[in-house]
Design a protein around this motif. Structure first.
Motif, PDB file in Angstrom:
ATOM      1  N   ARG A  82       0.859  -1.503   0.183  1.00  0.00           N
ATOM      2  CA  ARG A  82       0.131   0.155   0.156  1.00  0.00           C
ATOM      3  C   ARG A  82       0.628   1.598   0.063  1.00  0.00           C
ATOM      4  NH1 ARG A  82      -0.226  -2.531   5.145  1.00  0.00           N
ATOM      5  NH2 ARG A  82       0.717  -1.025   6.780  1.00  0.00           N
ATOM      6  N   CYS A  83       0.433   2.212  -0.639  1.00  0.00           N
ATOM      7  CA  CYS A  83       0.779   3.852  -0.310  1.00  0.00           C
ATOM      8  C   CYS A  83       1.484   4.422   1.449  1.00  0.00           C
ATOM      9  CB  CYS A  83      -0.173   4.940  -1.122  1.00  0.00           C
ATOM     10  SG  CYS A  83       0.705   6.174  -1.006  1.00  0.00           S
ATOM     11  N   PRO A  84       2.548   3.818   1.748  1.00  0.00           N
ATOM     12  CA  PRO A  84       3.004   4.167   2.621  1.00  0.00           C
ATOM     13  C   PRO A  84       2.859   5.818   3.071  1.00  0.00           C
ATOM     14  CG  PRO A  84       5.063   5.390   1.046  1.00  0.00           C
ATOM     15  CD  PRO A  84       4.052   4.551   0.534  1.00  0.00           C
ATOM     16  N   LYS A  85       2.174   6.342   2.320  1.00  0.00           N
ATOM     17  CA  LYS A  85       1.717   7.941   3.182  1.00  0.00           C
ATOM     18  C   LYS A  85       0.209   8.071   2.981  1.00  0.00           C
ATOM     19  CE  LYS A  85       5.009  10.940   0.354  1.00  0.00           C
ATOM     20  NZ  LYS A  85       5.229  12.121  -0.543  1.00  0.00           N
ATOM     21  N   CYS A  86      -0.669   7.142   1.934  1.00  0.00           N
ATOM     22  CA  CYS A  86      -2.411   7.516   2.110  1.00  0.00           C
ATOM     23  C   CYS A  86      -2.687   6.315   2.959  1.00  0.00           C
ATOM     24  CB  CYS A  86      -3.374   7.340   0.634  1.00  0.00           C
ATOM     25  SG  CYS A  86      -2.931   6.468  -0.315  1.00  0.00           S
ATOM     26  N   ARG A  87      -1.938   5.097   2.781  1.00  0.00           N
ATOM     27  CA  ARG A  87      -1.901   4.013   3.324  1.00  0.00           C
ATOM     28  C   ARG A  87      -3.091   3.170   1.788  1.00  0.00           C
ATOM     29  NH1 ARG A  87       1.252   3.824   7.293  1.00  0.00           N
ATOM     30  NH2 ARG A  87       0.267   1.674   8.225  1.00  0.00           N
ATOM     31  N   PRO A  90      -5.357   1.615  -5.063  1.00  0.00           N
ATOM     32  CA  PRO A  90      -3.948   2.124  -5.348  1.00  0.00           C
ATOM     33  C   PRO A  90      -3.905   3.276  -4.867  1.00  0.00           C
ATOM     34  CG  PRO A  90      -5.424   2.082  -7.184  1.00  0.00           C
ATOM     35  CD  PRO A  90      -5.776   1.412  -5.830  1.00  0.00           C
ATOM     36  N   CYS A  91      -3.052   4.371  -4.589  1.00  0.00           N
ATOM     37  CA  CYS A  91      -2.778   5.390  -3.971  1.00  0.00           C
ATOM     38  C   CYS A  91      -3.670   6.284  -4.377  1.00  0.00           C
ATOM     39  CB  CYS A  91      -1.166   5.716  -4.417  1.00  0.00           C
ATOM     40  SG  CYS A  91      -0.648   7.764  -3.893  1.00  0.00           S
ATOM     41  N   LYS A  92      -4.195   7.287  -3.558  1.00  0.00           N
ATOM     42  CA  LYS A  92      -5.287   7.890  -3.703  1.00  0.00           C
ATOM     43  C   LYS A  92      -5.044   9.531  -3.357  1.00  0.00           C
ATOM     44  CE  LYS A  92      -9.447   5.177  -4.130  1.00  0.00           C
ATOM     45  NZ  LYS A  92      -8.938   4.326  -4.123  1.00  0.00           N
ATOM     46  N   CYS A  93      -3.678   9.632  -3.188  1.00  0.00           N
ATOM     47  CA  CYS A  93      -2.605  11.115  -2.016  1.00  0.00           C
ATOM     48  C   CYS A  93      -3.310  12.054  -4.027  1.00  0.00           C
ATOM     49  CB  CYS A  93      -1.188  10.421  -2.961  1.00  0.00           C
ATOM     50  SG  CYS A  93      -0.486   9.718  -0.951  1.00  0.00           S
ATOM     51  N   THR A  94      -2.979  13.345  -3.752  1.00  0.00           N
ATOM     52  CA  THR A  94      -3.292  14.511  -4.118  1.00  0.00           C
ATOM     53  C   THR A  94      -2.181  15.022  -4.598  1.00  0.00           C
ATOM     54  OG1 THR A  94      -4.256  15.665  -2.307  1.00  0.00           O
ATOM     55  CG2 THR A  94      -6.021  15.076  -3.995  1.00  0.00           C
TER      56      THR A  94
HETATM   57 ZN   LIG Z   1      -1.116   7.391  -1.944  1.00  0.00          ZN
END
Ligand SMILES: [Zn+2]
Length: 95
Positions: A82-87, A90-94
């Motif tokens: 999983r994405c380390p920022k948004c967890r 797929p990543c859902k970071c903006t």
């Molecule tokens: Zn993310």
């Protein structure tokens, strides 16, 4: 081949040279190969592009060997499916 097996293969092939060259010298080679990959990205020569990816991976493994970092453990620890920022996956970071 798993990342850890590739790193171990690189250790067997090159650690005697990598350890003599040291961290800074090995990092310089890694940077040079990364620049060559950047140049190959603009080429239509797929074989050359694949070779540059291989060189960057090889030098990354060498750099991990001389700094005593286990690449596979480090990668999976930071990116545990999983994405380390948004967890999310797929990543859902903006951006
Ligand atoms: Zn993310």
């Amino acid at each position: 081949m798993e990342i850890s097996k590739f790193q171990e293969m690189m250790r067997q092939l090159y650690f005697h040279r990598d350890s003599e060259r040291g961290v800074a010298g090995t990092y310089d080679w890694f940077v040079d190969e990364t620049k060559e990959l950047g140049e190959a990205l603009g080429s239509k020569d797929k074989k050359a592009l694949e070779e540059e990816f291989a060189d960057v991976l090889a030098w990354l493994a060498s750099l991990a060997n001389v700094t005593n970092v286990n690449l596979e453990e480090a990668a999976i620890s930071k990116y545990p499916d999983r994405c380390p920022k948004c967890r999310q996956k797929p990543c859902k970071c903006t951006f």
